[in-house]
Motif scaffolding. Sequence first.
Motif, short mmCIF file in Angstrom:
data_model
loop_
_atom_site.label_atom_id
_atom_site.label_comp_id
_atom_site.label_asym_id
_atom_site.label_seq_id
_atom_site.Cartn_x
_atom_site.Cartn_y
_atom_site.Cartn_z
N LEU A 1 -4.68 -4.22 1.70
CA LEU A 1 -4.49 -5.61 1.31
C LEU A 1 -4.83 -6.51 2.49
N ASP A 2 -5.83 -7.37 2.31
CA ASP A 2 -6.24 -8.25 3.39
C ASP A 2 -5.37 -9.51 3.45
N THR A 3 -5.70 -10.37 4.39
CA THR A 3 -4.88 -11.55 4.69
C THR A 3 -4.62 -12.44 3.49
N ALA A 4 -5.60 -12.57 2.60
CA ALA A 4 -5.49 -13.51 1.48
C ALA A 4 -5.00 -12.86 0.19
N SER A 5 -4.40 -11.68 0.26
CA SER A 5 -3.85 -11.02 -0.92
C SER A 5 -2.34 -11.21 -0.95
N HIS A 6 -1.85 -11.98 -1.94
CA HIS A 6 -0.45 -12.36 -2.01
C HIS A 6 0.10 -12.22 -3.42
N PHE A 7 1.44 -12.07 -3.50
CA PHE A 7 2.18 -12.13 -4.77
C PHE A 7 1.76 -11.03 -5.74
N SER B 1 -2.63 0.13 3.97
CA SER B 1 -2.86 -0.77 5.08
C SER B 1 -2.57 -2.19 4.60
N LEU B 2 -1.57 -2.84 5.21
CA LEU B 2 -1.07 -4.09 4.67
C LEU B 2 -1.19 -5.22 5.69
N VAL B 3 -1.95 -6.26 5.31
CA VAL B 3 -2.05 -7.48 6.12
C VAL B 3 -1.53 -8.68 5.33
N GLY B 4 -1.75 -8.70 4.01
CA GLY B 4 -1.33 -9.80 3.17
C GLY B 4 0.18 -9.93 3.08
N ASP B 5 0.66 -11.06 2.52
CA ASP B 5 2.08 -11.39 2.48
C ASP B 5 2.59 -11.58 1.06
N SER B 6 3.92 -11.59 0.96
CA SER B 6 4.62 -11.91 -0.29
C SER B 6 4.27 -10.94 -1.42
N ASN B 7 4.11 -9.67 -1.08
CA ASN B 7 3.86 -8.62 -2.07
C ASN B 7 5.10 -7.75 -2.22
N VAL B 8 5.28 -7.18 -3.40
CA VAL B 8 6.36 -6.24 -3.67
C VAL B 8 5.72 -4.88 -3.93
N ILE C 1 1.97 4.52 6.03
CA ILE C 1 2.10 3.10 5.75
C ILE C 1 1.89 2.35 7.06
N LEU C 2 0.92 1.45 7.09
CA LEU C 2 0.60 0.69 8.29
C LEU C 2 0.71 -0.80 7.98
N ILE C 3 1.67 -1.48 8.61
CA ILE C 3 1.92 -2.89 8.35
C ILE C 3 1.46 -3.70 9.56
N ASN C 4 0.53 -4.62 9.31
CA ASN C 4 -0.01 -5.45 10.38
C ASN C 4 1.01 -6.50 10.81
N ALA C 5 0.89 -6.96 12.04
CA ALA C 5 1.82 -7.95 12.56
C ALA C 5 1.81 -9.25 11.76
N ALA C 6 0.70 -9.54 11.07
CA ALA C 6 0.62 -10.77 10.28
C ALA C 6 1.37 -10.65 8.96
N ALA C 7 1.73 -9.45 8.56
CA ALA C 7 2.38 -9.23 7.27
C ALA C 7 3.89 -9.31 7.45
N THR C 8 4.45 -10.50 7.23
CA THR C 8 5.86 -10.73 7.57
C THR C 8 6.75 -11.03 6.38
N LYS C 9 6.20 -11.03 5.15
CA LYS C 9 7.01 -11.47 4.01
C LYS C 9 6.88 -10.54 2.81
N ASN C 10 6.75 -9.26 3.06
CA ASN C 10 6.63 -8.28 1.99
C ASN C 10 7.94 -7.54 1.80
N VAL C 11 8.10 -6.96 0.61
CA VAL C 11 9.23 -6.08 0.34
C VAL C 11 8.67 -4.73 -0.07
N ILE C 12 9.01 -3.69 0.69
CA ILE C 12 8.42 -2.37 0.48
C ILE C 12 9.53 -1.34 0.27
N THR C 13 9.40 -0.57 -0.79
CA THR C 13 10.22 0.62 -1.00
C THR C 13 9.29 1.81 -0.86
N TYR C 14 9.68 2.78 -0.03
CA TYR C 14 8.72 3.83 0.28
C TYR C 14 9.37 5.20 0.43
N ARG C 15 8.50 6.20 0.26
CA ARG C 15 8.79 7.58 0.65
C ARG C 15 7.54 8.08 1.36
#
Length: 288
Positions: free
Chosen positions: A211-217, A232-239, A252-266
Amino acid sequence: ITLKDNVILEGAGTGGTILEKNGNFATITINGVDDVTVRNIQFTRDAADTNNTDYISLGNTTSDNTSRITLENLYFNASYQHGLHMMFCNNVKVVNCRAYDCGNGDAGFFIEGSIDFEFVNCVADTCDDHGFEFTSRNPGPGLVYPQGTLTNCIAKNSVAEGFDIHTARETTFSGCQAINNGANGFDLSISLYCTFASVAAWDNTSAGMALDTASHFNTIQLNAYDNDTGLSLVGDSNVINIVAEGNTTDGILINAAATKNVITYRAVGNGTDYTDNGAGTVGTGVAV
């Protein structure tokens, strides 16, 4: 072949009816018409035909006057460009169609600025760029994002991305799979309010999903196995709900710009299971 309104073009199935392309034209053109069905046909081309034209050209780049189209049981074999190129259409259903070995740097299925489309049980295999590609189109009044649904579709063995989402909005991918593609399985450049329900990505050269920078919601349920990176996560506000297993570098790799996501993972058996560089991302799960 140029089709008019209220036409059904029906063949005898793969191997029964074969249309061979040899020239600088689309094999079938459907433009500015309504209520057309094409089914049970195989498409191929003469080996000498290297013209950059599609097997089916659907719609046009300036007007949304092509609608209520059904394409069913079509086999696009070795097109020099796209198997299906859909431009600025609405209410299109594509069922049980396969694009194999298509494209001279092009996608098997190319969707531009179309809405209310539905792909069901379609496969893009060994295409020379992307399996499925989505992009917006500006016909003059404003930008139109692709909006529709894909159910149980597969993109595999592409040279680049399996599902290349340059732009899409409110599109649902349900039960779709990206397998052994040469870049990312699902590549989301500008994906807004899209749903990825029970999708899977494995054996892709880069990320199962990026998910690139402009991928949201977006709302995402992903199984990612044996890629280089699962997510690989850069975009924000994703569930996001993800199972990442056996990925070579990162689960799972979360970029420093990705600050508003909610992730449940295994995350299990990855090079590194969970790397969170996004200070505001909420991650809940287990790395085993």
